[in-house]
Design a protein around this motif. Structure first.
Motif, PDB file in Angstrom:
ATOM      1  N   LYS A  86      28.691  -5.217  38.489  1.00 56.47           N
ATOM      2  CA  LYS A  86      29.680  -4.138  38.504  1.00 56.47           C
ATOM      3  C   LYS A  86      30.292  -3.906  39.877  1.00 56.47           C
ATOM      4  N   VAL A  87      29.730  -4.515  40.892  1.00 55.22           N
ATOM      5  CA  VAL A  87      30.213  -4.277  42.251  1.00 55.22           C
ATOM      6  C   VAL A  87      31.633  -4.818  42.408  1.00 55.22           C
ATOM      7  N   LEU A  88      32.534  -3.985  42.873  1.00 54.51           N
ATOM      8  CA  LEU A  88      33.919  -4.380  43.077  1.00 54.51           C
ATOM      9  C   LEU A  88      34.184  -4.847  44.500  1.00 54.51           C
ATOM     10  N   ALA A  89      33.390  -4.399  45.435  1.00 55.22           N
ATOM     11  CA  ALA A  89      33.644  -4.681  46.846  1.00 55.22           C
ATOM     12  C   ALA A  89      33.454  -6.164  47.166  1.00 55.22           C
ATOM     13  N   PRO A  90      34.307  -6.732  48.011  1.00 53.42           N
ATOM     14  CA  PRO A  90      34.060  -8.098  48.503  1.00 53.42           C
ATOM     15  C   PRO A  90      32.673  -8.161  49.135  1.00 53.42           C
ATOM     16  N   THR A  91      31.920  -9.181  48.780  1.00 51.05           N
ATOM     17  CA  THR A  91      30.506  -9.225  49.139  1.00 51.05           C
ATOM     18  C   THR A  91      30.154 -10.494  49.909  1.00 51.05           C
ATOM     19  N   LEU A  92      29.428 -10.296  51.003  1.00 49.05           N
ATOM     20  CA  LEU A  92      28.874 -11.410  51.782  1.00 49.05           C
ATOM     21  C   LEU A  92      27.379 -11.463  51.525  1.00 49.05           C
ATOM     22  N   LEU A  93      26.907 -12.596  51.028  1.00 44.18           N
ATOM     23  CA  LEU A  93      25.482 -12.809  50.757  1.00 44.18           C
ATOM     24  C   LEU A  93      24.906 -13.728  51.824  1.00 44.18           C
ATOM     25  N   VAL A  94      23.815 -13.312  52.433  1.00 44.47           N
ATOM     26  CA  VAL A  94      23.196 -14.082  53.514  1.00 44.47           C
ATOM     27  C   VAL A  94      21.746 -14.385  53.124  1.00 44.47           C
ATOM     28  N   TYR A  95      21.424 -15.671  53.064  1.00 45.72           N
ATOM     29  CA  TYR A  95      20.066 -16.097  52.708  1.00 45.72           C
ATOM     30  C   TYR A  95      19.544 -17.088  53.741  1.00 45.72           C
ATOM     31  N   GLY A  96      18.251 -16.994  54.028  1.00 43.66           N
ATOM     32  CA  GLY A  96      17.594 -17.940  54.913  1.00 43.66           C
ATOM     33  C   GLY A  96      16.809 -18.961  54.111  1.00 43.66           C
ATOM     34  N   ASP A 120      33.845   3.978  45.345  1.00 44.47           N
ATOM     35  CA  ASP A 120      34.765   4.635  46.272  1.00 44.47           C
ATOM     36  C   ASP A 120      34.198   4.757  47.675  1.00 44.47           C
ATOM     37  N   LEU A 121      32.898   4.547  47.824  1.00 44.25           N
ATOM     38  CA  LEU A 121      32.250   4.693  49.126  1.00 44.25           C
ATOM     39  C   LEU A 121      32.097   3.371  49.874  1.00 44.25           C
ATOM     40  N   VAL A 122      32.456   2.245  49.250  1.00 48.14           N
ATOM     41  CA  VAL A 122      32.144   0.931  49.822  1.00 48.14           C
ATOM     42  C   VAL A 122      33.394   0.078  49.973  1.00 48.14           C
ATOM     43  N   ARG A 123      33.698  -0.337  51.210  1.00 42.61           N
ATOM     44  CA  ARG A 123      34.824  -1.238  51.479  1.00 42.61           C
ATOM     45  C   ARG A 123      34.409  -2.683  51.245  1.00 42.61           C
ATOM     46  N   THR A 124      33.330  -3.076  51.893  1.00 42.68           N
ATOM     47  CA  THR A 124      32.750  -4.396  51.696  1.00 42.68           C
ATOM     48  C   THR A 124      31.234  -4.233  51.632  1.00 42.68           C
ATOM     49  N   LEU A 125      30.571  -5.245  51.097  1.00 42.20           N
ATOM     50  CA  LEU A 125      29.124  -5.213  50.952  1.00 42.20           C
ATOM     51  C   LEU A 125      28.550  -6.482  51.587  1.00 42.20           C
ATOM     52  N   THR A 126      27.597  -6.320  52.500  1.00 46.67           N
ATOM     53  CA  THR A 126      26.920  -7.462  53.125  1.00 46.67           C
ATOM     54  C   THR A 126      25.429  -7.336  52.864  1.00 46.67           C
ATOM     55  N   LEU A 127      24.859  -8.305  52.167  1.00 43.52           N
ATOM     56  CA  LEU A 127      23.456  -8.270  51.764  1.00 43.52           C
ATOM     57  C   LEU A 127      22.699  -9.423  52.411  1.00 43.52           C
ATOM     58  N   VAL A 128      21.655  -9.093  53.150  1.00 44.22           N
ATOM     59  CA  VAL A 128      20.810 -10.088  53.801  1.00 44.22           C
ATOM     60  C   VAL A 128      19.486 -10.149  53.048  1.00 44.22           C
ATOM     61  N   SER A 129      19.237 -11.262  52.382  1.00 48.89           N
ATOM     62  CA  SER A 129      18.014 -11.424  51.577  1.00 48.89           C
ATOM     63  C   SER A 129      17.736 -10.188  50.724  1.00 48.89           C
ATOM     64  N   PRO A 130      18.663  -9.805  49.857  1.00 52.05           N
ATOM     65  CA  PRO A 130      18.459  -8.593  49.061  1.00 52.05           C
ATOM     66  C   PRO A 130      17.297  -8.738  48.093  1.00 52.05           C
ATOM     67  N   ALA A 131      16.562  -7.650  47.925  1.00 57.93           N
ATOM     68  CA  ALA A 131      15.407  -7.647  47.021  1.00 57.93           C
ATOM     69  C   ALA A 131      15.881  -7.375  45.605  1.00 57.93           C
ATOM     70  N   LEU A 132      16.409  -8.400  44.967  1.00 61.55           N
ATOM     71  CA  LEU A 132      16.838  -8.317  43.578  1.00 61.55           C
ATOM     72  C   LEU A 132      15.773  -8.971  42.697  1.00 61.55           C
ATOM     73  N   PRO A 133      15.633  -8.539  41.459  1.00 62.56           N
ATOM     74  CA  PRO A 133      14.531  -8.994  40.611  1.00 62.56           C
ATOM     75  C   PRO A 133      14.406 -10.511  40.527  1.00 62.56           C
ATOM     76  N   GLU A 134      13.191 -10.976  40.742  1.00 62.56           N
ATOM     77  CA  GLU A 134      12.886 -12.407  40.726  1.00 62.56           C
ATOM     78  C   GLU A 134      11.618 -12.598  39.901  1.00 62.56           C
ATOM     79  N   LEU A 135      11.729 -13.249  38.753  1.00 59.99           N
ATOM     80  CA  LEU A 135      10.594 -13.395  37.856  1.00 59.99           C
ATOM     81  C   LEU A 135       9.554 -14.376  38.374  1.00 59.99           C
ATOM     82  N   ARG A 136       9.994 -15.355  39.154  1.00 63.14           N
ATOM     83  CA  ARG A 136       9.061 -16.360  39.634  1.00 63.14           C
ATOM     84  C   ARG A 136       9.136 -16.447  41.156  1.00 63.14           C
ATOM     85  N   PRO A 137       8.538 -15.481  41.853  1.00 65.57           N
ATOM     86  CA  PRO A 137       8.574 -15.512  43.318  1.00 65.57           C
ATOM     87  C   PRO A 137       7.760 -16.674  43.860  1.00 65.57           C
TER      88      PRO A 137
END
Length: 330
Positions: free
Chosen positions: A254-264, A141-158
């Motif tokens: 589970k995220v319902l908000a439209p999401t923009l993912l940005v990766y370099g 209810d608090l999020v209209r859209t979500l924009t993530l720039v290089s999000p720190a999500l679990p990565e087993l093999r960095p």
């Protein structure tokens, strides 16, 4: 790292202090006291009334000023605010010493609830991306859209370039590093961080570099600087190891908000390989891949990121969004 190793030795992404803590032209800074934490909020007044609110969350080692360039580009689109999370920027450490992703997400939620600004267009970079993901999952209810720039999500093999940063989470390593680098100048520290975070460090102007050095000098004088870095890094690694409904990847689904993912493509801390997995995890997502960018695309190429966000807004304005309701509060 082999695929059989535990994720608790994974990399911990950081972001650079590219400016001093002073307020940039057109910005205002205020302190927000919440139960147990004090946040610093950096705002850029919108060019006109009635714009939708936005909130920007920085990463490990960063501050609200990591978003200044993007907020400037979006001043005609959103009513933007950026947080200094507890212990970073101009905000003091949390009273309870909790630097977990959950604690940071709780602070963001408390701020949004107390300010009444939600739902917002929520932005997050690196650690702030993990925080924003958790907020969007548990409080849609608090999020209209979500924009993530290089999000720190679990990565087993960095990737190899990220592994040394992950050692920040190992008890005693930060204090050891502080002693070993005691003679390093702020200029050297700044160059090392910029080389790690930028796809092309030459994009940083001489003026920007000088301001970054001044900010690093200020941070090194803070008595809690190294402790905050160590505990926050440990908080990221702890979040990486959580399973079940608390897993960040499960929450991304589970995220319902439209999401923009940005990766370099040149990101040395969050592998570009993670872009595909993230695109599959977030149900309503689009991906922006920047060939020349590293870990902080919103600082390296704010014009392109701003354009992609406007396109997200334009597309979602005509698309019905799923019903979002707040979970019951205990």
């Amino acid at each position: 790292m082999s695929s059989t190793e535990s994720p608790d030795t994974g990399a911990v992404p950081v972001v650079p202090p590219t400016r001093s803590s002073r307020v940039s032209p057109g910005e205002v800074l205020r302190t927000v006291a919440l139960p147990g934490v004090t946040l610093t909020v950096r705002a850029r007044p919108p060019v006109r009334a009635g714009l939708a609110p936005a909130l920007f969350v920085h990463g490990l080692g960063g501050s609200s000023q990591n978003w200044s360039e993007l907020m400037d580009r979006l001043a005609d689109t959103v009513d933007g605010e950026a947080l200094d999370l507890p212990g970073f920027g101009d905000a003091p450490p949390p009273e309870d010493g909790d630097y977990s992703i959950t604690a940071y997400a709780r602070a963001v939620i408390r701020h949004l609830d107390s300010s009444g600004r939600g739902p917002v267009h929520l932005f997050g970079n690196s650690m702030g991306g993990a925080v924003a993901t958790r907020v969007a999952a548990v409080r849609p209810d608090l999020v209209r859209t979500l924009t993530l720039v290089s999000p720190a999500l679990p990565e087993l093999r960095p990737q190899r370039t990220a592994v040394p940063t992950g050692l920040l989470a190992v008890p005693g390593v930060v204090s050891l590093f502080a002693r070993m680098t005691k003679e390093w100048t702020a200029e050297r520290r700044t160059r090392e961080v910029l080389a790690l975070c930028y796809g092309d460090p030459a994009r940083v102007t001489p003026e920007g570099f000088a301001l970054a050095v001044a900010e690093y000098e200020r941070r090194l004088e803070l008595p809690y600087f190294w402790d905050v870095m160590a505990r926050s890094a440990r908080g990221i690694v702890d979040a990486y190891t959580l399973g079940g409904q608390h897993s960040l990847w499960r929450q991304a689904e589970k995220v319902l908000a439209p999401t923009l993912l940005v990766y370099g493509v040149r990101d040395q801390l969050v592998s570009i390989r993670m872009a595909r997995r993230a695109s599959k995890a977030f149900r309503d997502s689009r991906l922006l891949t920047l060939l020349e960018a590293g870990h902080v695309a919103m600082m390296e190429d704010p014009d392109t990121v701003a354009r992609a966000f406007r396109e997200l807004l334009a597309d979602t304005a005509t698309t019905p969004t799923p019903e979002r309701s707040a979970p019951p509060r205990g």
